[in-house]
Design a protein around this motif. Structure first.
Motif, PDB file in Angstrom:
ATOM      1  N   ARG A  20       0.826  -1.208   0.000  1.00 23.12           N
ATOM      2  CA  ARG A  20       0.000   0.000   0.000  1.00 23.12           C
ATOM      3  C   ARG A  20       0.862   1.261   0.000  1.00 23.12           C
ATOM      4  O   ARG A  20       0.423   2.326  -0.458  1.00 23.12           O
ATOM      5  CB  ARG A  20      -0.924   0.011   1.217  1.00 23.12           C
ATOM      6  CG  ARG A  20      -2.093  -0.959   1.096  1.00 23.12           C
ATOM      7  CD  ARG A  20      -2.916  -0.998   2.365  1.00 23.12           C
ATOM      8  NE  ARG A  20      -4.059  -1.896   2.236  1.00 23.12           N
ATOM      9  CZ  ARG A  20      -4.832  -2.284   3.250  1.00 23.12           C
ATOM     10  NH1 ARG A  20      -4.563  -1.835   4.480  1.00 23.12           N
ATOM     11  NH2 ARG A  20      -5.840  -3.091   3.043  1.00 23.12           N
ATOM     12  N   TYR A  21       2.074   1.138   0.521  1.00 21.24           N
ATOM     13  CA  TYR A  21       3.011   2.265   0.509  1.00 21.24           C
ATOM     14  C   TYR A  21       3.832   2.304  -0.783  1.00 21.24           C
ATOM     15  O   TYR A  21       4.735   3.118  -0.918  1.00 21.24           O
ATOM     16  CB  TYR A  21       3.948   2.193   1.714  1.00 21.24           C
ATOM     17  CG  TYR A  21       3.346   2.758   2.981  1.00 21.24           C
ATOM     18  CD1 TYR A  21       3.554   4.091   3.343  1.00 21.24           C
ATOM     19  CD2 TYR A  21       2.574   1.968   3.818  1.00 21.24           C
ATOM     20  CE1 TYR A  21       3.013   4.610   4.507  1.00 21.24           C
ATOM     21  CE2 TYR A  21       2.018   2.487   4.991  1.00 21.24           C
ATOM     22  CZ  TYR A  21       2.239   3.796   5.328  1.00 21.24           C
ATOM     23  OH  TYR A  21       1.693   4.312   6.485  1.00 21.24           O
ATOM     24  N   GLY A  22       3.533   1.415  -1.695  1.00 20.30           N
ATOM     25  CA  GLY A  22       4.193   1.439  -2.995  1.00 20.30           C
ATOM     26  C   GLY A  22       5.403   0.534  -3.129  1.00 20.30           C
ATOM     27  O   GLY A  22       6.084   0.576  -4.159  1.00 20.30           O
ATOM     28  N   TYR A  23       5.664  -0.305  -2.126  1.00 19.18           N
ATOM     29  CA  TYR A  23       6.809  -1.205  -2.206  1.00 19.18           C
ATOM     30  C   TYR A  23       6.416  -2.512  -2.871  1.00 19.18           C
ATOM     31  O   TYR A  23       5.317  -3.029  -2.660  1.00 19.18           O
ATOM     32  CB  TYR A  23       7.368  -1.483  -0.811  1.00 19.18           C
ATOM     33  CG  TYR A  23       7.896  -0.257  -0.109  1.00 19.18           C
ATOM     34  CD1 TYR A  23       9.041   0.382  -0.563  1.00 19.18           C
ATOM     35  CD2 TYR A  23       7.241   0.259   1.008  1.00 19.18           C
ATOM     36  CE1 TYR A  23       9.525   1.514   0.080  1.00 19.18           C
ATOM     37  CE2 TYR A  23       7.715   1.385   1.652  1.00 19.18           C
ATOM     38  CZ  TYR A  23       8.857   2.014   1.185  1.00 19.18           C
ATOM     39  OH  TYR A  23       9.323   3.145   1.813  1.00 19.18           O
ATOM     40  N   GLN A  24       7.321  -3.056  -3.643  1.00 20.72           N
ATOM     41  CA  GLN A  24       7.124  -4.377  -4.239  1.00 20.72           C
ATOM     42  C   GLN A  24       7.750  -5.405  -3.298  1.00 20.72           C
ATOM     43  O   GLN A  24       8.951  -5.328  -2.999  1.00 20.72           O
ATOM     44  CB  GLN A  24       7.774  -4.446  -5.614  1.00 20.72           C
ATOM     45  CG  GLN A  24       7.552  -5.769  -6.332  1.00 20.72           C
ATOM     46  CD  GLN A  24       8.136  -5.771  -7.738  1.00 20.72           C
ATOM     47  OE1 GLN A  24       8.533  -4.732  -8.248  1.00 20.72           O
ATOM     48  NE2 GLN A  24       8.190  -6.938  -8.351  1.00 20.72           N
ATOM     49  N   VAL A  25       6.948  -6.339  -2.829  1.00 21.25           N
ATOM     50  CA  VAL A  25       7.387  -7.272  -1.789  1.00 21.25           C
ATOM     51  C   VAL A  25       7.386  -8.705  -2.310  1.00 21.25           C
ATOM     52  O   VAL A  25       6.397  -9.169  -2.877  1.00 21.25           O
ATOM     53  CB  VAL A  25       6.473  -7.182  -0.543  1.00 21.25           C
ATOM     54  CG1 VAL A  25       6.941  -8.158   0.531  1.00 21.25           C
ATOM     55  CG2 VAL A  25       6.440  -5.750  -0.006  1.00 21.25           C
ATOM     56  N   THR A  26       8.508  -9.384  -2.100  1.00 21.93           N
ATOM     57  CA  THR A  26       8.592 -10.832  -2.291  1.00 21.93           C
ATOM     58  C   THR A  26       8.668 -11.452  -0.905  1.00 21.93           C
ATOM     59  O   THR A  26       9.492 -11.035  -0.082  1.00 21.93           O
ATOM     60  CB  THR A  26       9.839 -11.222  -3.100  1.00 21.93           C
ATOM     61  OG1 THR A  26       9.753 -10.660  -4.408  1.00 21.93           O
ATOM     62  CG2 THR A  26       9.964 -12.734  -3.204  1.00 21.93           C
ATOM     63  N   ALA A  27       7.811 -12.422  -0.626  1.00 23.46           N
ATOM     64  CA  ALA A  27       7.734 -12.997   0.714  1.00 23.46           C
ATOM     65  C   ALA A  27       8.183 -14.454   0.713  1.00 23.46           C
ATOM     66  O   ALA A  27       7.938 -15.199  -0.238  1.00 23.46           O
ATOM     67  CB  ALA A  27       6.305 -12.899   1.258  1.00 23.46           C
ATOM     68  N   ALA A  28       8.847 -14.850   1.791  1.00 24.31           N
ATOM     69  CA  ALA A  28       9.272 -16.236   1.990  1.00 24.31           C
ATOM     70  C   ALA A  28       8.906 -16.649   3.406  1.00 24.31           C
ATOM     71  O   ALA A  28       8.884 -15.821   4.328  1.00 24.31           O
ATOM     72  CB  ALA A  28      10.773 -16.383   1.758  1.00 24.31           C
ATOM     73  N   ALA A  29       8.631 -17.951   3.581  1.00 24.17           N
ATOM     74  CA  ALA A  29       8.109 -18.437   4.853  1.00 24.17           C
ATOM     75  C   ALA A  29       9.165 -19.020   5.778  1.00 24.17           C
ATOM     76  O   ALA A  29       8.874 -19.319   6.936  1.00 24.17           O
ATOM     77  CB  ALA A  29       7.015 -19.481   4.604  1.00 24.17           C
ATOM     78  N   ASP A  30      10.379 -19.229   5.296  1.00 23.05           N
ATOM     79  CA  ASP A  30      11.433 -19.764   6.148  1.00 23.05           C
ATOM     80  C   ASP A  30      12.786 -19.277   5.643  1.00 23.05           C
ATOM     81  O   ASP A  30      12.895 -18.716   4.555  1.00 23.05           O
ATOM     82  CB  ASP A  30      11.391 -21.287   6.227  1.00 23.05           C
ATOM     83  CG  ASP A  30      11.578 -21.954   4.869  1.00 23.05           C
ATOM     84  OD1 ASP A  30      12.701 -21.891   4.329  1.00 23.05           O
ATOM     85  OD2 ASP A  30      10.597 -22.515   4.346  1.00 23.05           O
ATOM     86  N   GLY A  31      13.815 -19.506   6.459  1.00 24.51           N
ATOM     87  CA  GLY A  31      15.128 -18.980   6.128  1.00 24.51           C
ATOM     88  C   GLY A  31      15.732 -19.544   4.864  1.00 24.51           C
ATOM     89  O   GLY A  31      16.342 -18.824   4.079  1.00 24.51           O
ATOM     90  N   LEU A  32      15.571 -20.837   4.639  1.00 27.53           N
ATOM     91  CA  LEU A  32      16.152 -21.448   3.441  1.00 27.53           C
ATOM     92  C   LEU A  32      15.456 -20.946   2.172  1.00 27.53           C
ATOM     93  O   LEU A  32      16.106 -20.684   1.164  1.00 27.53           O
ATOM     94  CB  LEU A  32      16.062 -22.970   3.542  1.00 27.53           C
ATOM     95  CG  LEU A  32      16.957 -23.601   4.609  1.00 27.53           C
ATOM     96  CD1 LEU A  32      16.708 -25.103   4.703  1.00 27.53           C
ATOM     97  CD2 LEU A  32      18.428 -23.326   4.330  1.00 27.53           C
ATOM     98  N   ALA A  33      14.126 -20.797   2.246  1.00 31.28           N
ATOM     99  CA  ALA A  33      13.402 -20.248   1.100  1.00 31.28           C
ATOM    100  C   ALA A  33      13.809 -18.793   0.870  1.00 31.28           C
ATOM    101  O   ALA A  33      13.928 -18.344  -0.274  1.00 31.28           O
ATOM    102  CB  ALA A  33      11.894 -20.354   1.333  1.00 31.28           C
ATOM    103  N   GLY A  34      14.033 -18.062   1.966  1.00 25.41           N
ATOM    104  CA  GLY A  34      14.474 -16.684   1.838  1.00 25.41           C
ATOM    105  C   GLY A  34      15.841 -16.585   1.197  1.00 25.41           C
ATOM    106  O   GLY A  34      16.079 -15.723   0.340  1.00 25.41           O
ATOM    107  N   LEU A  35      16.741 -17.473   1.590  1.00 26.13           N
ATOM    108  CA  LEU A  35      18.083 -17.485   1.006  1.00 26.13           C
ATOM    109  C   LEU A  35      18.021 -17.821  -0.485  1.00 26.13           C
ATOM    110  O   LEU A  35      18.730 -17.208  -1.296  1.00 26.13           O
ATOM    111  CB  LEU A  35      18.962 -18.496   1.745  1.00 26.13           C
ATOM    112  CG  LEU A  35      20.413 -18.611   1.272  1.00 26.13           C
ATOM    113  CD1 LEU A  35      21.148 -17.285   1.430  1.00 26.13           C
ATOM    114  CD2 LEU A  35      21.137 -19.722   2.045  1.00 26.13           C
ATOM    115  N   GLU A  36      17.166 -18.773  -0.839  1.00 25.79           N
ATOM    116  CA  GLU A  36      17.020 -19.134  -2.250  1.00 25.79           C
ATOM    117  C   GLU A  36      16.480 -17.963  -3.055  1.00 25.79           C
ATOM    118  O   GLU A  36      16.952 -17.674  -4.160  1.00 25.79           O
ATOM    119  CB  GLU A  36      16.092 -20.348  -2.386  1.00 25.79           C
ATOM    120  CG  GLU A  36      15.941 -20.835  -3.814  1.00 25.79           C
ATOM    121  CD  GLU A  36      15.074 -22.086  -3.907  1.00 25.79           C
ATOM    122  OE1 GLU A  36      14.828 -22.545  -5.035  1.00 25.79           O
ATOM    123  OE2 GLU A  36      14.645 -22.592  -2.848  1.00 25.79           O
TER     124      GLU A  36
END
Length: 226
Positions: A20-36
């Protein structure tokens, strides 16, 4: 930006609020997925990492990111536990917030981090040719125009927060800067913040530039030796 949060409700609410503030967000549910996700897309301009993550926790993820990147990192802690905060900042995070966090506070921290990153290109360029923007402290050279730092002629990789902190010291060599002054000028806190972010950032600077470079003045703050 990349958001790594294991709580599904929080992950969705943070994503929606930031979009809503204009940021494009990619979300991950755990650390390994975030690292990938981080490794697959090096275009992220900021990372928001929860401390308590399954698989690979936020502190470990921050350390892995810092092996290859100076991207700004904001840590989130549900407990506000001192050990979590210190561990996250020691791992290379630039700032932290304690959950639950109001959206306006989160956005203010994000904007501050992005402002630091906007004027802080990575090292590797040549110093200013005319020397007018060069500040020299022994074997340490700070190019305030090109935002470059060199130690004994070699470029030093600093995160945007570390660079802005060093620039603040370099603008006032030999002058003691109190922690609340650094919180206001570097982290842009308009209120009393946690001075641990200053202490840990100074420690990281010392590891990169030499422990003797920045002197602790007990009871007051820090100063850059001339």
């Amino acid at each position: 930006m990349l958001l790594v949060e294991d709580d599904e409700l929080m992950r969705r609410s943070f994503s929606v609020a930031l979009e809503r503030y204009g940021y494009q967000v990619t979300a991950a549910a755990d650390g390994l997925a975030g690292l990938e996700s981080f490794r697959d897309d090096h275009g992220f301009d900021l990372l928001i990492l929860d401390v308590m993550l399954p698989g690979l926790d936020g502190i470990g993820l921050c350390r892995r990111v810092r092996e290859t990147s100076l991207v700004p990192v904001l840590m989130m802690s549900a407990r506000g536990d001192g050990l979590d905060v210190v561990a996250g900042l020691e791992a290379g995070a630039d700032d932290y917030v304690v959950k639950p966090v109001d959206t306006y506070v989160l956005v203010a921290r994000i904007r501050s981090l992005l402002r630091r990153a906007a004027y802080a290109p990575g090292p590797g360029g040549e110093p200013a040719a005319d020397g007018q923007d060069l500040l020299t402290f022994g074997d340490l050279t700070v190019d305030t125009g090109g935002m470059e730092v060199r130690l004994s002629g070699s470029p030093v990789a600093l995160t945007p927060t570390e660079l802005k902190l060093l620039l603040e010291f370099a603008a006032h060599p030999g002058i003691v800067l109190e922690r609340h002054t650094l919180l206001r000028n570097v982290w842009e806190y308009g209120w009393d913040g946690d001075s641990r972010v200053v202490d840990l950032a100074v420690q990281r600077l010392r590891r990169k530039l030499g422990r003797e470079r920045i002197e602790t003045v007990r009871g007051f703050g820090y100063k850059l030796r001339r």
